[in-house]
Design a protein around this motif. Structure first.
Motif, PDB file in Angstrom:
ATOM      1  N   TYR A 415       0.819  -1.217   0.000  1.00 22.67           N
ATOM      2  CA  TYR A 415       0.000   0.000   0.000  1.00 22.67           C
ATOM      3  C   TYR A 415       0.854   1.269   0.000  1.00 22.67           C
ATOM      4  O   TYR A 415       0.357   2.347  -0.311  1.00 22.67           O
ATOM      5  CB  TYR A 415      -0.931   0.016   1.213  1.00 22.67           C
ATOM      6  CG  TYR A 415      -2.127  -0.894   1.072  1.00 22.67           C
ATOM      7  CD1 TYR A 415      -3.147  -0.602   0.159  1.00 22.67           C
ATOM      8  CD2 TYR A 415      -2.240  -2.044   1.844  1.00 22.67           C
ATOM      9  CE1 TYR A 415      -4.249  -1.445   0.035  1.00 22.67           C
ATOM     10  CE2 TYR A 415      -3.337  -2.888   1.724  1.00 22.67           C
ATOM     11  CZ  TYR A 415      -4.339  -2.583   0.815  1.00 22.67           C
ATOM     12  OH  TYR A 415      -5.422  -3.410   0.678  1.00 22.67           O
ATOM     13  N   ALA A 416       2.136   1.152   0.343  1.00 22.67           N
ATOM     14  CA  ALA A 416       3.008   2.327   0.385  1.00 22.67           C
ATOM     15  C   ALA A 416       3.645   2.631  -0.967  1.00 22.67           C
ATOM     16  O   ALA A 416       4.346   3.644  -1.105  1.00 22.67           O
ATOM     17  CB  ALA A 416       4.100   2.132   1.432  1.00 22.67           C
ATOM     18  N   GLU A 417       3.396   1.783  -1.965  1.00 25.39           N
ATOM     19  CA  GLU A 417       4.059   1.977  -3.249  1.00 25.39           C
ATOM     20  C   GLU A 417       3.652   3.275  -3.932  1.00 25.39           C
ATOM     21  O   GLU A 417       4.412   3.833  -4.733  1.00 25.39           O
ATOM     22  CB  GLU A 417       3.788   0.779  -4.158  1.00 25.39           C
ATOM     23  CG  GLU A 417       4.490  -0.491  -3.673  1.00 25.39           C
ATOM     24  CD  GLU A 417       4.218  -1.690  -4.569  1.00 25.39           C
ATOM     25  OE1 GLU A 417       3.488  -1.527  -5.579  1.00 25.39           O
ATOM     26  OE2 GLU A 417       4.736  -2.783  -4.255  1.00 25.39           O
ATOM     27  N   GLY A 418       2.457   3.785  -3.629  1.00 21.69           N
ATOM     28  CA  GLY A 418       2.027   5.055  -4.219  1.00 21.69           C
ATOM     29  C   GLY A 418       2.629   6.271  -3.557  1.00 21.69           C
ATOM     30  O   GLY A 418       2.482   7.393  -4.046  1.00 21.69           O
ATOM     31  N   LEU A 419       3.298   6.063  -2.429  1.00 23.16           N
ATOM     32  CA  LEU A 419       3.894   7.179  -1.694  1.00 23.16           C
ATOM     33  C   LEU A 419       5.330   7.409  -2.164  1.00 23.16           C
ATOM     34  O   LEU A 419       6.304   7.207  -1.424  1.00 23.16           O
ATOM     35  CB  LEU A 419       3.841   6.911  -0.184  1.00 23.16           C
ATOM     36  CG  LEU A 419       2.438   6.933   0.447  1.00 23.16           C
ATOM     37  CD1 LEU A 419       2.482   6.408   1.874  1.00 23.16           C
ATOM     38  CD2 LEU A 419       1.852   8.340   0.412  1.00 23.16           C
ATOM     39  N   ALA A 430      -1.188   9.570  -1.776  1.00 20.68           N
ATOM     40  CA  ALA A 430      -1.017   8.644  -2.888  1.00 20.68           C
ATOM     41  C   ALA A 430      -2.242   8.809  -3.786  1.00 20.68           C
ATOM     42  O   ALA A 430      -2.864   9.875  -3.812  1.00 20.68           O
ATOM     43  CB  ALA A 430      -0.871   7.215  -2.364  1.00 20.68           C
ATOM     44  N   GLY A 431      -2.650   7.773  -4.483  1.00 19.60           N
ATOM     45  CA  GLY A 431      -3.847   7.865  -5.311  1.00 19.60           C
ATOM     46  C   GLY A 431      -5.116   7.759  -4.479  1.00 19.60           C
ATOM     47  O   GLY A 431      -5.075   7.639  -3.244  1.00 19.60           O
ATOM     48  N   ARG A 432      -6.276   7.774  -5.147  1.00 18.40           N
ATOM     49  CA  ARG A 432      -7.556   7.731  -4.432  1.00 18.40           C
ATOM     50  C   ARG A 432      -7.803   6.377  -3.789  1.00 18.40           C
ATOM     51  O   ARG A 432      -8.423   6.284  -2.742  1.00 18.40           O
ATOM     52  CB  ARG A 432      -8.708   8.045  -5.393  1.00 18.40           C
ATOM     53  CG  ARG A 432      -8.763   9.502  -5.847  1.00 18.40           C
ATOM     54  CD  ARG A 432     -10.046   9.761  -6.629  1.00 18.40           C
ATOM     55  NE  ARG A 432     -11.218   9.602  -5.794  1.00 18.40           N
ATOM     56  CZ  ARG A 432     -12.476   9.551  -6.263  1.00 18.40           C
ATOM     57  NH1 ARG A 432     -12.702   9.628  -7.558  1.00 18.40           N
ATOM     58  NH2 ARG A 432     -13.492   9.409  -5.443  1.00 18.40           N
ATOM     59  N   ALA A 433      -7.353   5.308  -4.448  1.00 20.18           N
ATOM     60  CA  ALA A 433      -7.645   3.964  -3.949  1.00 20.18           C
ATOM     61  C   ALA A 433      -7.019   3.744  -2.572  1.00 20.18           C
ATOM     62  O   ALA A 433      -5.849   4.050  -2.352  1.00 20.18           O
ATOM     63  CB  ALA A 433      -7.120   2.920  -4.934  1.00 20.18           C
ATOM     64  N   GLY A 434      -7.824   3.201  -1.664  1.00 22.27           N
ATOM     65  CA  GLY A 434      -7.308   2.883  -0.329  1.00 22.27           C
ATOM     66  C   GLY A 434      -6.784   4.091   0.416  1.00 22.27           C
ATOM     67  O   GLY A 434      -5.765   4.015   1.118  1.00 22.27           O
ATOM     68  N   GLY A 435      -7.487   5.214   0.328  1.00 24.56           N
ATOM     69  CA  GLY A 435      -6.980   6.467   0.878  1.00 24.56           C
ATOM     70  C   GLY A 435      -6.718   6.449   2.370  1.00 24.56           C
ATOM     71  O   GLY A 435      -5.755   7.060   2.846  1.00 24.56           O
ATOM     72  N   SER A 436      -7.557   5.756   3.136  1.00 22.47           N
ATOM     73  CA  SER A 436      -7.331   5.681   4.583  1.00 22.47           C
ATOM     74  C   SER A 436      -6.086   4.855   4.876  1.00 22.47           C
ATOM     75  O   SER A 436      -5.323   5.168   5.800  1.00 22.47           O
ATOM     76  CB  SER A 436      -8.548   5.064   5.284  1.00 22.47           C
ATOM     77  OG  SER A 436      -8.331   4.927   6.666  1.00 22.47           O
TER      78      SER A 436
END
Length: 487
Positions: A415-419, A430-436
């Motif tokens: 989940y940290a790959e978008g950061l 990051a992106g919208r998906a899985g924002g929390s």
């Protein structure tokens, strides 16, 4: 409200003296051993079709023959769970809270004896909630009730457990009310300065060590991320630290960290105007840890607790941070601000770094952090993240015990790959998906030196619409969790 315990057996309920007798029935049959007079009136109401032993049913009978209390309130839970009992009690209190009763006696019949302590706790919480009225900026508000005294009637065998539960419930209720009062006040009243004053007042009352740091002190600490959020507002920031010391100094403390954005416009990434007034509730995390501090200070457990609140406004101005700006956090990590409305994590990351100095046993941060959590869990459960299974289990158990539930969310490394950022160590979104989840992964970067939990209370800290107002959650969960750490 004044809460008391009175010992009496079920067969003596009709002789209880109070302005109202509230009898909460568990299950769908009348409990054996119930006072014959009360049972007779309940059976008559059932036969007439005015009452049923089904969840949500409540009925007030006036001047009933043989019952000393002038009002006999029958309330049904339909089930014998704690959740059902709390709902039935709330329905029963709703029958009398707007009438003339000043005192009420409450008796639970048909519930497992092992629930005595929890039922007593919920009695205090439900009673306090029933009579709460916000009036700080609405002095004309009529009182919700004349009800000022609640007496819980229990058997002699259950008295010890009930007294313990009632004492804990009273302390939590006081904390919940304080949290609601802080969060319900508008942003021009509940400023960062005001939050500091509230904690200083608690310090004087309960003998706590309190520090309220201003901008100059925060600058000296190198909290560049917190300062970046605050710089767009004319309202001065406050970094608030309070210490309850109930154990030896060598005992590692529990640390609670609260997000204290006293008003959130979104900054340059401006929020839509609709319902923006509710962004006064964006300090719900701060309100909840302040409320928990009060509850713990009243209960005086043998542990050490540190409360940290980072408080400021998030405003748009010529000084405000802009999308694309890069700031340096207290940890030394640089952060690219892609969205100024993802500001809660920016103030929390510096507070989490500051928490390291206490060499904590565990740190839990609490924040109205993401709209994504509302989409995921609605307003029933708070989102919970934890660095280990034992901590997750403790937070879950604490919430379940006091009917302030949470739900564990994942923290997989993927989940940290978008950061990722081309211009800083990490972006703030990051992106919208899985924002929390990605918000929690951002915070986790700053909490690697201790056991860490995170509660996203964006869906549970307040209600909107006709019942708009702060809930005081998760003071109950946090208090139970802190108390569990003393064992």
């Amino acid at each position: 409200m004044d809460f008391k315990i009175q010992t009496a057996e079920l067969d003596a309920l009709a002789r209880i003296t109070a302005d109202a007798l509230v009898v909460v029935f568990g299950g769908e049959v009348l409990a054996p051993g119930l006072d014959t007079v009360v049972a007779r009136h309940a059976q008559a109401a059932i036969k007439l079709g005015d009452f049923a032993l089904k969840a949500g049913q409540a009925l007030t009978l006036m001047q009933t023959d043989g019952v000393k209390a002038p009002r006999l309130v029958l309330a049904a839970s339909g089930k014998t769970s704690l959740t059902a009992a709390r709902a039935a009690l709330a329905a029963g209190l709703a029958q009398i809270k707007s009438r003339g009763a000043v005192s009420a006696a409450v008796a639970f019949v048909g519930f497992d004896a092992g629930l005595a302590e929890s039922l007593a706790e919920q009695t205090a919480l439900a009673g306090s909630e029933a009579v709460y009225v916000y009036r700080h900026t609405k002095p004309s508000a009529a009182p919700a009730s004349k009800l000022a005294k609640l007496v819980l009637v229990v058997s002699k065998a259950a008295a010890k457990a009930a007294k313990a539960g009632l004492a804990r419930g009273q302390a939590i209720a006081a904390g919940v009310e304080l949290a609601r009062e802080c969060a319900n006040r508008p942003g021009n009243h509940a400023t960062p300065t005001y939050l500091g004053e509230v904690v200083q007042s608690l310090g004087k009352t309960h003998g706590l060590k309190v520090e309220v740091l201003d901008r100059k002190a925060v600058e000296k600490l190198g909290m560049g991320s917190f300062l970046a959020v605050a710089q767009g507002s004319d309202e001065p920031l406050r970094f608030i630290v309070a210490r309850y010391e109930g154990a030896a100094k060598t005992v590692a403390p529990v640390v609670l960290v609260g997000k204290g954005i006293t008003f959130d416009t979104g900054g340059i990434s401006l929020k839509p105007g609709a319902e923006m007034d509710e962004m006064k509730f964006d300090m719900g995390g701060a309100a909840s840890v302040i409320g928990t501090l009060r509850a713990v200070a009243e209960l005086k457990p043998r542990l050490n607790l540190v409360m940290i609140v980072a408080a400021c406004e998030n405003m748009p101005s010529g000084r405000a941070i802009k999308p694309g700006d890069v700031v340096t956090s207290m940890s030394g990590q640089t952060i690219e601000i892609l969205n100024t409305d993802a500001e809660g994590r920016l103030i929390l990351c510096d507070a989490l770094t500051y928490a390291e100095r206490f060499k904590p046993a565990v740190v839990v941060d609490v924040a109205t952090l993401t709209g994504a959590c509302v989409i995921a869990l609605g307003g029933v459960r708070s989102g919970m993240y934890a660095s280990d299974d034992e901590l997750a289990a403790a937070l879950t158990a604490a919430g379940d015990a006091v009917l302030d539930p949470c739900w564990r969310m994942p923290l997989d490394d993927e989940y940290a790959e978008g950061l990722k950022s081309n211009f800083a160590d990490v972006p703030n979104i990051a992106g919208r998906a899985g924002g929390s989840i990605t918000a929690a992964k951002f915070l986790q970067r700053f909490a690697g030196k201790y056991r860490w939990g995170h509660l996203d209370i964006a869906g549970t800290a307040w209600k909107g619409g006709a019942v708009k107002g702060a809930t005081g959650r998760p003071v109950g969960l946090l208090t139970h969790f802190v108390l569990s750490q003393a064992k």
